[in-house]
Design an enzyme around this catalytic site. Structure first.
Site, PDB file in Angstrom:
ATOM      1  N   ILE A  12       2.496 -35.662  24.991  1.00 18.46           N
ATOM      2  CA  ILE A  12       1.699 -35.137  26.111  1.00 18.46           C
ATOM      3  C   ILE A  12       1.101 -36.286  26.925  1.00 18.46           C
ATOM      4  O   ILE A  12       1.109 -36.266  28.156  1.00 18.46           O
ATOM      5  CB  ILE A  12       0.572 -34.202  25.596  1.00 18.46           C
ATOM      6  CG1 ILE A  12       1.174 -33.029  24.805  1.00 18.46           C
ATOM      7  CG2 ILE A  12      -0.271 -33.678  26.766  1.00 18.46           C
ATOM      8  CD1 ILE A  12       0.145 -32.136  24.114  1.00 18.46           C
ATOM      9  N   ALA A 117      -8.710 -33.726  23.620  1.00 18.56           N
ATOM     10  CA  ALA A 117      -7.629 -32.788  23.296  1.00 18.56           C
ATOM     11  C   ALA A 117      -7.872 -32.223  21.903  1.00 18.56           C
ATOM     12  O   ALA A 117      -7.702 -32.915  20.902  1.00 18.56           O
ATOM     13  CB  ALA A 117      -6.283 -33.503  23.356  1.00 18.56           C
ATOM     14  N   TYR A 149      -6.279 -30.889   9.249  1.00 19.48           N
ATOM     15  CA  TYR A 149      -6.088 -31.116  10.689  1.00 19.48           C
ATOM     16  C   TYR A 149      -7.021 -30.204  11.488  1.00 19.48           C
ATOM     17  O   TYR A 149      -7.732 -30.660  12.388  1.00 19.48           O
ATOM     18  CB  TYR A 149      -4.620 -30.864  11.046  1.00 19.48           C
ATOM     19  CG  TYR A 149      -4.309 -30.974  12.517  1.00 19.48           C
ATOM     20  CD1 TYR A 149      -4.225 -32.212  13.154  1.00 19.48           C
ATOM     21  CD2 TYR A 149      -4.073 -29.830  13.291  1.00 19.48           C
ATOM     22  CE1 TYR A 149      -3.925 -32.309  14.509  1.00 19.48           C
ATOM     23  CE2 TYR A 149      -3.777 -29.913  14.641  1.00 19.48           C
ATOM     24  CZ  TYR A 149      -3.699 -31.150  15.242  1.00 19.48           C
ATOM     25  OH  TYR A 149      -3.412 -31.251  16.583  1.00 19.48           O
TER      26      TYR A 149
HETATM   27  N1  LIG Z   1       1.794 -30.869  21.038  1.00 13.50           N
HETATM   28  C1  LIG Z   1       1.052 -29.811  20.759  1.00 13.50           C
HETATM   29  O1  LIG Z   1       1.570 -28.702  20.669  1.00 13.50           O
HETATM   30  C2  LIG Z   1      -0.430 -29.943  20.589  1.00 13.50           C
HETATM   31  C3  LIG Z   1      -1.148 -28.782  20.285  1.00 13.50           C
HETATM   32  C4  LIG Z   1      -2.511 -28.872  20.091  1.00 13.50           C
HETATM   33  C5  LIG Z   1      -3.159 -30.085  20.255  1.00 13.50           C
HETATM   34  N2  LIG Z   1      -2.446 -31.200  20.537  1.00 13.50           N
HETATM   35  C6  LIG Z   1      -3.184 -32.467  20.687  1.00 13.50           C
HETATM   36  O2  LIG Z   1      -2.730 -33.190  21.820  1.00 13.50           O
HETATM   37  C7  LIG Z   1      -2.811 -34.580  21.560  1.00 13.50           C
HETATM   38  C8  LIG Z   1      -1.463 -35.238  21.841  1.00 13.50           C
HETATM   39  O3  LIG Z   1      -0.488 -34.683  20.944  1.00 13.50           O
HETATM   40  P1  LIG Z   1       1.088 -34.911  21.126  1.00 13.50           P
HETATM   41  O4  LIG Z   1       1.751 -33.631  20.849  1.00 13.50           O
HETATM   42  O5  LIG Z   1       1.363 -35.632  22.381  1.00 13.50           O
HETATM   43  O6  LIG Z   1       1.389 -35.829  19.844  1.00 13.50           O
HETATM   44  P2  LIG Z   1       1.962 -37.318  19.747  1.00 13.50           P
HETATM   45  O7  LIG Z   1       2.031 -37.636  18.288  1.00 13.50           O
HETATM   46  O8  LIG Z   1       3.184 -37.460  20.542  1.00 13.50           O
HETATM   47  O9  LIG Z   1       0.781 -38.155  20.439  1.00 13.50           O
HETATM   48  C9  LIG Z   1      -0.294 -38.723  19.724  1.00 13.50           C
HETATM   49  C10 LIG Z   1      -0.331 -40.187  20.111  1.00 13.50           C
HETATM   50  O10 LIG Z   1      -1.458 -40.800  19.489  1.00 13.50           O
HETATM   51  C11 LIG Z   1      -1.057 -42.067  19.000  1.00 13.50           C
HETATM   52  N3  LIG Z   1      -1.976 -42.421  17.921  1.00 13.50           N
HETATM   53  C12 LIG Z   1      -2.079 -41.846  16.683  1.00 13.50           C
HETATM   54  N4  LIG Z   1      -3.038 -42.444  15.962  1.00 13.50           N
HETATM   55  C13 LIG Z   1      -3.572 -43.408  16.763  1.00 13.50           C
HETATM   56  C14 LIG Z   1      -4.606 -44.356  16.582  1.00 13.50           C
HETATM   57  N5  LIG Z   1      -5.294 -44.426  15.435  1.00 13.50           N
HETATM   58  N6  LIG Z   1      -4.877 -45.205  17.607  1.00 13.50           N
HETATM   59  C15 LIG Z   1      -4.184 -45.152  18.773  1.00 13.50           C
HETATM   60  N7  LIG Z   1      -3.199 -44.259  18.997  1.00 13.50           N
HETATM   61  C16 LIG Z   1      -2.909 -43.401  17.998  1.00 13.50           C
HETATM   62  C17 LIG Z   1       0.363 -41.885  18.538  1.00 13.50           C
HETATM   63  O11 LIG Z   1       1.101 -43.087  18.446  1.00 13.50           O
HETATM   64  C18 LIG Z   1       0.894 -40.966  19.639  1.00 13.50           C
HETATM   65  O12 LIG Z   1       1.420 -41.712  20.722  1.00 13.50           O
HETATM   66  C19 LIG Z   1      -3.287 -34.725  20.112  1.00 13.50           C
HETATM   67  O13 LIG Z   1      -4.683 -34.949  20.111  1.00 13.50           O
HETATM   68  C20 LIG Z   1      -2.979 -33.377  19.498  1.00 13.50           C
HETATM   69  O14 LIG Z   1      -3.852 -33.081  18.443  1.00 13.50           O
HETATM   70  C21 LIG Z   1      -1.093 -31.164  20.708  1.00 13.50           C
END
Ligand SMILES: NC(=O)c1ccc[n+]([C@@H]2O[C@H](COP(=O)([O-])OP(=O)(O)OC[C@H]3O[C@@H](n4cnc5c(N)ncnc54)[C@H](O)[C@@H]3O)[C@@H](O)[C@H]2O)c1
Length: 320
Positions: A12, A117, A149
């Site tokens: 995202i 988020a 989580y």
């Molecule tokens: N994709 C979904 O359906 C969904 C649904 C609900 C909430 N979210 C939330 O949206 C956000 C983005 O999710 P996404 O789907 O893009 O997942 P994603 O895993 O692609 O993105 C998360 C990013 O955070 C980075 N990251 C993880 N730990 C880290 C740290 N300690 N320091 C710096 N960077 C770190 C990862 O490398 C990754 O690029 C998250 O907070 C997730 O909880 C996503």
């Protein structure tokens, strides 16, 4: 606007980074590349209005100068994905709770707005759908690591609201429901890219459980639009918003749609939860958002449907 996106090399976050730069904003991404990838930001590499910093959100010293020189922080960095959550609960708790606390602390010190988020997981397994932002939540026991989580994201929300209340931090909380689109990987248990990948490779489509659990999938482009609208709306400060699609589909029906749209002849096989995630896994049967609050506040509703999502994921995964 100068925006810092934590987790901006992820699924995202990279779409958000592209949208903000495209709209003329200056963007910095902080990401440790644990689940994100530098390739996700390939279209922005080398631009003057874009900077990538590899680092961890739990390190205040790394965050400090980046937050201080920003007008807003989009805090997306988190340990994400059911399989990752079940296997590495410690990493989930550390990243999602300590990381978020550090971001909020630093942002409050500099008076910089934060958009957090969060996740529909905070509703847990409550069967009172559609979920409203102020509904009660129903989570499983602490002995099931899967709930770490949901609990970590709920604590993030409490923290952001507390910083808003006690320190005057301008914070907006966005509870994202299942978000899908190009760049999401199936590696950590995300169902749409996993099933599309299986269909394109001619492998069996694996549906976990009886397939009658349902979800609403929202295109990442729609989600990024909602995030941007909420970030700019003064009325959103100190508030929690559901962001997701209302188009509900069972996972069995999703597998059928993917099979039809990819033209695959793969069979659909049902895998018990125990086999997929280990013993004692608990799932949420239905997950449907009530999105009237985000619609009333910023006029947002999704423009793209499930077939658009499947087609875009297919196009992004097909060999050139
Ligand atoms: N994709 C979904 O359906 C969904 C649904 C609900 C909430 N979210 C939330 O949206 C956000 C983005 O999710 P996404 O789907 O893009 O997942 P994603 O895993 O692609 O993105 C998360 C990013 O955070 C980075 N990251 C993880 N730990 C880290 C740290 N300690 N320091 C710096 N960077 C770190 C990862 O490398 C990754 O690029 C998250 O907070 C997730 O909880 C996503």
């Amino acid at each position: 606007m100068r925006a810092l996106i934590t987790g901006g090399a992820g699924f995202i976050g990279s779409h958000l980074a592209e949208a903000l730069v495209g709209a003329g904003h200056v963007v910095t991404v902080l990401d440790d590349l644990s689940t994100g990838r530098a390739e996700n930001l390939a279209t922005l590499a080398g631009r003057e209005d874009f900077t990538f910093v590899q680092g961890n959100v739990t390190h205040a010293a790394a965050l400090e100068p980046l937050v201080a020189s920003s007008d807003i922080v989009f805090h997306l960095a988190a340990a994400v994905g059911v399989q990752l959550v079940v296997r590495s609960p410690l990493r989930v708790i550390e990243t999602n709770v300590m990381g978020t606390h550090t971001v909020l602390q630093v942002a409050a010190r500099h008076g910089v707005k934060v958009l957090l988020a969060s996740s529909s997981e905070v509703y847990g397994k409550s069967d009172r759908v559609p979920y409203r932002e102020d509904d009660d939540r129903l989570l499983g026991p602490t002995t099931r690591s899967r709930w770490a989580y949901a609990e970590s994201k709920a604590l993030d929300e409490f923290l952001a609201l507390a910083y808003h209340q006690e320190m005057g931090l301008p914070a907006v909380i966005v509870r994202l429901f299942n978000t899908v689109g190009p760049r999401q990987t199936g590696r950590y248990g995300m169902v749409v890219p996993r099933l599309v990948g299986q269909a394109l490779r001619g492998e069996p489509l694996t549906v976990y459980g009886d397939g009658q659990q349902s979800r609403c999938f929202c295109h990442v482009r729609d989600v990024v639009r909602a995030i941007r609208l909420l970030a700019e709306a003064p009325a959103a400060i100190g508030q929690v918003f559901n962001v997701g699609s209302r188009e509900e589909v069972t996972i069995a029906a999703l597998a059928g749609r993917i099979r039809a749209l990819t033209g695959s002849r793969s069979e659909i096989v049902y895998v018990p939860y125990d086999q997929a995630y280990g013993p004692g896994y608990e799932d949420t049967r239905r997950r449907v958002p009530d999105t009237s609050k985000v619609q009333a506040t910023v006029g947002w509703q999704p423009a793209l449907g499930l077939d658009d999502i499947i087609r875009d994921v297919m196009a992004s995964m097909s060999p050139m």
